[in-house]
Design an enzyme around this catalytic site. Structure first.
Site, PDB file in Angstrom:
ATOM      1  N   ASN A  90       1.375   0.892 -10.232  1.00 45.44           N
ATOM      2  CA  ASN A  90       2.680   0.905 -10.881  1.00 45.44           C
ATOM      3  C   ASN A  90       2.717   2.048 -11.912  1.00 45.44           C
ATOM      4  O   ASN A  90       2.068   3.054 -11.730  1.00 45.44           O
ATOM      5  CB  ASN A  90       3.005  -0.468 -11.479  1.00 45.44           C
ATOM      6  N   ARG A  91       3.438   1.863 -13.009  1.00 47.07           N
ATOM      7  CA  ARG A  91       3.771   3.004 -13.874  1.00 47.07           C
ATOM      8  C   ARG A  91       3.118   2.935 -15.250  1.00 47.07           C
ATOM      9  O   ARG A  91       3.007   1.854 -15.843  1.00 47.07           O
ATOM     10  CB  ARG A  91       5.291   3.096 -14.026  1.00 47.07           C
TER      11      ARG A  91
ATOM     12  N   HIS B  83       1.188   4.894  -9.806  1.00 44.74           N
ATOM     13  CA  HIS B  83       0.129   4.536  -8.853  1.00 44.74           C
ATOM     14  C   HIS B  83      -1.092   5.454  -8.946  1.00 44.74           C
ATOM     15  O   HIS B  83      -1.674   5.843  -7.938  1.00 44.74           O
ATOM     16  CB  HIS B  83       0.674   4.522  -7.430  1.00 44.74           C
TER      17      HIS B  83
ATOM     18  N   HIS C 125      -0.060  -1.817  -1.259  1.00 46.90           N
ATOM     19  CA  HIS C 125       1.350  -1.431  -1.224  1.00 46.90           C
ATOM     20  C   HIS C 125       1.943  -1.597   0.184  1.00 46.90           C
ATOM     21  O   HIS C 125       2.732  -0.759   0.633  1.00 46.90           O
ATOM     22  CB  HIS C 125       1.483   0.020  -1.689  1.00 46.90           C
TER      23      HIS C 125
ATOM     24  N   ASP D 206      13.155  -3.605  -7.963  1.00 43.66           N
ATOM     25  CA  ASP D 206      11.883  -2.921  -8.184  1.00 43.66           C
ATOM     26  C   ASP D 206      11.391  -3.381  -9.543  1.00 43.66           C
ATOM     27  O   ASP D 206      11.343  -2.613 -10.509  1.00 43.66           O
ATOM     28  CB  ASP D 206      12.059  -1.401  -8.129  1.00 43.66           C
TER      29      ASP D 206
ATOM     30  N   GLN E  78       4.953  -7.400  -8.321  1.00 44.52           N
ATOM     31  CA  GLN E  78       6.043  -6.434  -8.259  1.00 44.52           C
ATOM     32  C   GLN E  78       6.764  -6.631  -6.932  1.00 44.52           C
ATOM     33  O   GLN E  78       6.156  -6.538  -5.867  1.00 44.52           O
ATOM     34  CB  GLN E  78       5.514  -5.004  -8.354  1.00 44.52           C
TER      35      GLN E  78
ATOM     36  N   GLU F 109       3.597  -6.746  -4.534  1.00 43.65           N
ATOM     37  CA  GLU F 109       2.384  -6.149  -5.083  1.00 43.65           C
ATOM     38  C   GLU F 109       1.853  -6.988  -6.243  1.00 43.65           C
ATOM     39  O   GLU F 109       2.426  -6.994  -7.331  1.00 43.65           O
ATOM     40  CB  GLU F 109       2.670  -4.730  -5.554  1.00 43.65           C
TER      41      GLU F 109
END
Length: 336
Positions: free
Chosen positions: A71-72, A97, A167, A239, A274, A302
């Site tokens: 993720n971020r 990622h 993913h 998302d 996620q 995820e």
């Protein structure tokens, strides 16, 4: 191939006819095929027919193991033990990622392989994509009956942060099954993480109640991803990170495809999941048999640490220190 290494595929099979194919490139789930009761098997994840798609810089992580941090990470930086680290920015100013050359782009080493199990290992050196400490990561896939287990472990030689996940884009109806719109989803979460315009967490949790993200009871996805709710509109679908209560392995989500009767239950020991409804698939990439990958063709579920946790003191810690072992367990149970 990355670094010129050859890429190999490994197929695992259970006694019920479930088949899982994993690439050593990115410890990637290339294929999951389920028996349909008519002597044929049906593909239920998005993928490519050959390796070229997986090594493309525009590959949207189809089936990949992503890391060092899934993720971020906002601003592509974080501070750990008083030291600020700049990591690879690959989504504007954000690290997504693991960065440009994340774990999805590496050829992992197979350390164990049997008819129903596969273990792969990757050594990520100190400074890899800007992350501190050498990290040794392992991914283990096991099939049994209608189950696929995905287990991650990692150890380090200096303090670092880690979150690994798979993913896979699920499409339980198969290639012509109608994509996300044809599915019903439930997620066992009372709260979610609202996101900024950069899709990074705002730093707080919000109740799912009275929002289209309230999936505590099964809901058709089509109307939810088209909601005018500001959070849904912001990312053109779903998302978002859903906060999972409890601890230990418990049910996080259930995905159903009513037209075929197929279902997927996701159990995990991770603190969040996620849900990503393939919002950025835009028809510019071709998947299997040359089919264009379009918005909503698949859904990702995820299981992971919270995104941007290294910058958010109120989130569960994602720090790993020498002598500790990071562990993540997820089980996908398919039924029809």
């Amino acid at each position: 191939m990355p670094g010129g290494e050859p890429v190999s595929a490994f197929t695992l099979a259970s006694e019920t006819g479930l088949e899982l194919t994993v690439l050593d490139l990115g410890a990637t789930v290339q294929s999951i095929r389920l028996p349909n009761g008519e002597g044929r098997s049906v593909e239920v994840v998005l993928g490519y027919d050959d390796v070229a798609g997986y090594v493309s810089p525009t590959n949207p992580y189809l089936g990949a193991t992503v890391g060092r941090y899934a993720n971020r990470i906002a601003g592509a930086s974080f501070t750990l033990d008083g030291v600020t680290y700049a990591v690879s920015a690959n989504e504007g100013p954000t690290c997504l990622h693991g960065g440009v050359d994340g774990f999805h782009a590496r050829v992992w080493t197979v350390t164990d392989h049997g008819p129903d199990s596969l273990t792969l290992e990757l050594v990520s050196p100190d400074g890899d994509q800007g992350f501190p400490g050498q990290l040794t990561a392992r991914a283990t896939y096991v099939v049994a009956g209608g189950d696929v287990s995905v287990d991650y472990e990692a150890t380090c030689d200096a303090p670092t942060v880690v979150s690994l996940t798979n993913h896979a884009y699920f499409a339980l109806g198969g290639p012509d099954g109608g994509g996300v719109d044809a599915h019903v989803l439930s997620v066992q979460a009372d709260e979610y993480l609202p996101v900024t315009t950069a899709s990074t967490p705002e730093g707080r949790t919000e109740p799912v109640a009275e929002t289209p993200l309230d999936l505590r009871t099964p809901a058709p996805l089509g109307p939810r991803v088209r909601s005018a709710h500001p959070q849904v509109a912001r990312v053109v679908g779903i998302d978002h990170t859903f906060v999972l209560g409890g601890s230990g392995t418990r049910t996080a989500a259930r995905l159903e495809h009513p037209a075929t009767g197929r279902a997927l239950e996701v159990d995990t020991d991770q603190p969040s999941i996620q849900v990503y409804t393939g919002n950025r698939l835009d028809g510019t990439l071709a998947g299997r048999e040359g089919r264009l990958l379009r918005q909503g063709d698949g859904i990702c579920l995820e299981t992971q640490q919270y995104p941007d946790a290294p910058n958010q003191p109120s989130f569960p810690s994602a720090v790993l220190r020498p002598g500790e072992t990071y562990r993540s367990h997820t089980r996908w149970t398919f039924s029809s």
